[in-house]
Design a protein around this motif. Sequence first.
Motif, PDB file in Angstrom:
ATOM      1  N   UNK A 124       1.017  -1.229  -0.021  1.00  0.00           N
ATOM      2  CA  UNK A 124      -0.125  -0.023  -0.136  1.00  0.00           C
ATOM      3  C   UNK A 124       1.026   1.195   0.027  1.00  0.00           C
ATOM      4  N   UNK A 125       0.364   2.431  -0.742  1.00  0.00           N
ATOM      5  CA  UNK A 125       1.197   3.426  -0.893  1.00  0.00           C
ATOM      6  C   UNK A 125       1.294   4.366   0.516  1.00  0.00           C
ATOM      7  N   UNK A 126       0.003   4.088   1.336  1.00  0.00           N
ATOM      8  CA  UNK A 126      -0.321   5.008   2.358  1.00  0.00           C
ATOM      9  C   UNK A 126       0.670   4.663   3.664  1.00  0.00           C
ATOM     10  N   UNK A 127       1.194   5.536   4.164  1.00  0.00           N
ATOM     11  CA  UNK A 127       2.085   5.321   5.249  1.00  0.00           C
ATOM     12  C   UNK A 127       1.395   5.024   6.314  1.00  0.00           C
ATOM     13  N   UNK A 128       1.578   4.141   7.203  1.00  0.00           N
ATOM     14  CA  UNK A 128       0.686   3.864   8.491  1.00  0.00           C
ATOM     15  C   UNK A 128       0.924   4.612   9.566  1.00  0.00           C
ATOM     16  N   UNK A 129       1.618   5.668   9.390  1.00  0.00           N
ATOM     17  CA  UNK A 129       1.596   6.936  10.461  1.00  0.00           C
ATOM     18  C   UNK A 129       0.642   7.778  10.254  1.00  0.00           C
ATOM     19  N   UNK A 130       0.636   8.545   9.241  1.00  0.00           N
ATOM     20  CA  UNK A 130      -0.654   9.700   8.951  1.00  0.00           C
ATOM     21  C   UNK A 130      -1.014   9.577   7.437  1.00  0.00           C
ATOM     22  N   UNK A 131      -0.756   8.342   6.963  1.00  0.00           N
ATOM     23  CA  UNK A 131      -1.396   8.218   5.332  1.00  0.00           C
ATOM     24  C   UNK A 131      -0.823   9.087   4.504  1.00  0.00           C
ATOM     25  N   UNK A 132       0.421   9.818   4.585  1.00  0.00           N
ATOM     26  CA  UNK A 132       1.078  10.289   3.315  1.00  0.00           C
ATOM     27  C   UNK A 132       1.302   9.128   2.258  1.00  0.00           C
ATOM     28  N   UNK A 133       1.653   9.641   1.227  1.00  0.00           N
ATOM     29  CA  UNK A 133       1.792   8.852   0.182  1.00  0.00           C
ATOM     30  C   UNK A 133       3.474   8.309   0.290  1.00  0.00           C
ATOM     31  N   UNK A 134       4.003   7.136   0.236  1.00  0.00           N
ATOM     32  CA  UNK A 134       5.377   6.748   0.434  1.00  0.00           C
ATOM     33  C   UNK A 134       5.972   6.726  -0.799  1.00  0.00           C
ATOM     34  N   UNK A 135       7.325   7.022  -1.023  1.00  0.00           N
ATOM     35  CA  UNK A 135       7.822   7.201  -2.238  1.00  0.00           C
ATOM     36  C   UNK A 135       9.108   6.209  -2.580  1.00  0.00           C
TER      37      UNK A 135
ATOM     38  N   UNK B  59       0.336  -6.078  -0.467  1.00  0.00           N
ATOM     39  CA  UNK B  59      -0.533  -6.640  -1.667  1.00  0.00           C
ATOM     40  C   UNK B  59       0.096  -8.027  -1.861  1.00  0.00           C
ATOM     41  N   UNK B  60      -0.894  -8.922  -1.993  1.00  0.00           N
ATOM     42  CA  UNK B  60      -0.597 -10.397  -2.479  1.00  0.00           C
ATOM     43  C   UNK B  60      -0.491 -10.362  -3.934  1.00  0.00           C
ATOM     44  N   UNK B  61       0.316 -10.851  -4.600  1.00  0.00           N
ATOM     45  CA  UNK B  61       0.502 -11.015  -6.303  1.00  0.00           C
ATOM     46  C   UNK B  61       0.321 -12.289  -6.696  1.00  0.00           C
ATOM     47  N   UNK B  62      -0.303 -12.616  -7.691  1.00  0.00           N
ATOM     48  CA  UNK B  62      -0.020 -13.960  -8.380  1.00  0.00           C
ATOM     49  C   UNK B  62       0.110 -13.769  -9.828  1.00  0.00           C
ATOM     50  N   UNK B  63       0.816 -14.448 -10.438  1.00  0.00           N
ATOM     51  CA  UNK B  63       1.168 -14.517 -11.889  1.00  0.00           C
ATOM     52  C   UNK B  63       0.070 -15.324 -12.620  1.00  0.00           C
ATOM     53  N   UNK B  64      -0.505 -14.715 -13.393  1.00  0.00           N
ATOM     54  CA  UNK B  64      -1.679 -15.587 -14.095  1.00  0.00           C
ATOM     55  C   UNK B  64      -1.661 -15.496 -15.737  1.00  0.00           C
ATOM     56  N   UNK B  65      -1.054 -16.238 -16.415  1.00  0.00           N
ATOM     57  CA  UNK B  65      -0.741 -16.196 -18.003  1.00  0.00           C
ATOM     58  C   UNK B  65      -0.194 -14.890 -18.578  1.00  0.00           C
ATOM     59  N   UNK B  66       1.052 -14.863 -17.691  1.00  0.00           N
ATOM     60  CA  UNK B  66       1.980 -13.719 -18.090  1.00  0.00           C
ATOM     61  C   UNK B  66       1.617 -12.305 -17.689  1.00  0.00           C
ATOM     62  N   UNK B  67       0.695 -12.341 -17.018  1.00  0.00           N
ATOM     63  CA  UNK B  67       0.009 -11.120 -16.111  1.00  0.00           C
ATOM     64  C   UNK B  67       0.273 -11.147 -14.685  1.00  0.00           C
ATOM     65  N   UNK B  68       0.585 -10.017 -14.019  1.00  0.00           N
ATOM     66  CA  UNK B  68       0.623  -9.793 -12.730  1.00  0.00           C
ATOM     67  C   UNK B  68      -0.827  -9.640 -11.895  1.00  0.00           C
TER      68      UNK B  68
ATOM     69  N   UNK C 143      -3.192  -8.666  -8.635  1.00  0.00           N
ATOM     70  CA  UNK C 143      -3.341  -8.292  -7.242  1.00  0.00           C
ATOM     71  C   UNK C 143      -4.490  -9.111  -6.641  1.00  0.00           C
ATOM     72  N   UNK C 144      -4.300 -10.098  -5.414  1.00  0.00           N
ATOM     73  CA  UNK C 144      -5.397 -11.019  -5.044  1.00  0.00           C
ATOM     74  C   UNK C 144      -5.798 -10.819  -3.635  1.00  0.00           C
ATOM     75  N   UNK C 145      -5.087  -9.922  -3.024  1.00  0.00           N
ATOM     76  CA  UNK C 145      -5.480  -9.542  -1.430  1.00  0.00           C
ATOM     77  C   UNK C 145      -4.510  -8.815  -0.903  1.00  0.00           C
ATOM     78  N   UNK C 146      -4.545  -8.875   0.460  1.00  0.00           N
ATOM     79  CA  UNK C 146      -3.931  -7.602   1.282  1.00  0.00           C
ATOM     80  C   UNK C 146      -3.492  -8.402   2.475  1.00  0.00           C
ATOM     81  N   UNK C 147      -2.080  -8.335   2.775  1.00  0.00           N
ATOM     82  CA  UNK C 147      -1.543  -8.931   4.099  1.00  0.00           C
ATOM     83  C   UNK C 147      -1.659  -7.913   5.045  1.00  0.00           C
ATOM     84  N   UNK C 148      -2.353  -7.716   6.272  1.00  0.00           N
ATOM     85  CA  UNK C 148      -1.783  -6.429   7.014  1.00  0.00           C
ATOM     86  C   UNK C 148      -0.816  -6.916   8.021  1.00  0.00           C
ATOM     87  N   UNK C 149      -0.243  -8.183   8.036  1.00  0.00           N
ATOM     88  CA  UNK C 149       0.841  -8.606   8.819  1.00  0.00           C
ATOM     89  C   UNK C 149       0.443  -9.218   9.899  1.00  0.00           C
ATOM     90  N   UNK C 150      -1.001  -9.140  10.618  1.00  0.00           N
ATOM     91  CA  UNK C 150      -1.136  -9.665  11.783  1.00  0.00           C
ATOM     92  C   UNK C 150      -1.500 -11.081  11.938  1.00  0.00           C
TER      93      UNK C 150
END
Lengths: 95, 163
Positions: free
Chosen positions: B95-106, B142-151, B153-160
């Motif tokens: 995710x591009x949202x910083x977990x502190x105050x939701x600024x965009x990470x670069x 973000x959980x990734x899967x390769x399907x037929x040469x394409x990437x 996004x299939x889910x989110x892992x928050x780490x908990x």
Amino acid sequence: MRGRGPLSGRSLTAIDGAIALIAVILVVQMWLLTATLEGVLAGHRSLAVPASVISGLLFLGAFSLYLFLMRVDRGVRARAAAEASKEAKPGPGAA
Amino acid sequence: VSLWREEFSVHAAEEHYVARRQFGKFLVLTSLGMFAGNLWILAKSLLERREALPALPIGRVGDLPAPGAKVFRYPRENDACLLLRAADGAYRAFSQKCTHLSCAVIPTEDATRLDCPCHDGAFSGADGRVLQGPPPRPLPRILLEERGGELWAVGIDLGGGDR
């Protein structure tokens, strides 16, 4: 102001004690809310159920203390009203 | 008792007494608010658990140079995420949202680190863990899967551990 009007030392202490306990419960609930939010945002969603139950129990505790406070208050007021009406009645020797 | 005392029967001690009752009522209502807040968190987490995340295509494998980074949206149009490709060619997404105050990470040029410009927070590009600064949690992965040469996004892992 203790001992004046409907206030008496003991009832005032009981009311102050109840309010202090409610305030402590409230502080614990605030901490619980922020800790739960932090935990859920970190992916620990199973925290939400026990936290809600504990928060509910704490609210019930605070509400019980509030009912106790109201009961003490009603008792003190009823006693004060009874004393006032007794004083207002003229005694047998009054002209 | 004189008439004016009956008409203006304000006793300071009783006023204090009423103020204590009102303060007690205020505290109990605030306590109810805290309980409602906990119930809201519970309802939201239950609803989110029930809601299945979509699988969305985010680009063709090999389109992104190594190292490199690309912004995509997942799972909703407003949720910006970063697809990173490390120098060894491995793909990771956060995710591009910083977990502190939701600024965009670069991302840095070598895609090994994600910097938050707002409060000098930094995350690892390998696993999203906090490297420095005020963020309290790792970046959601973000959980990734390769399907037929394409990437995809299939889910989110928050780490908990709880999905």
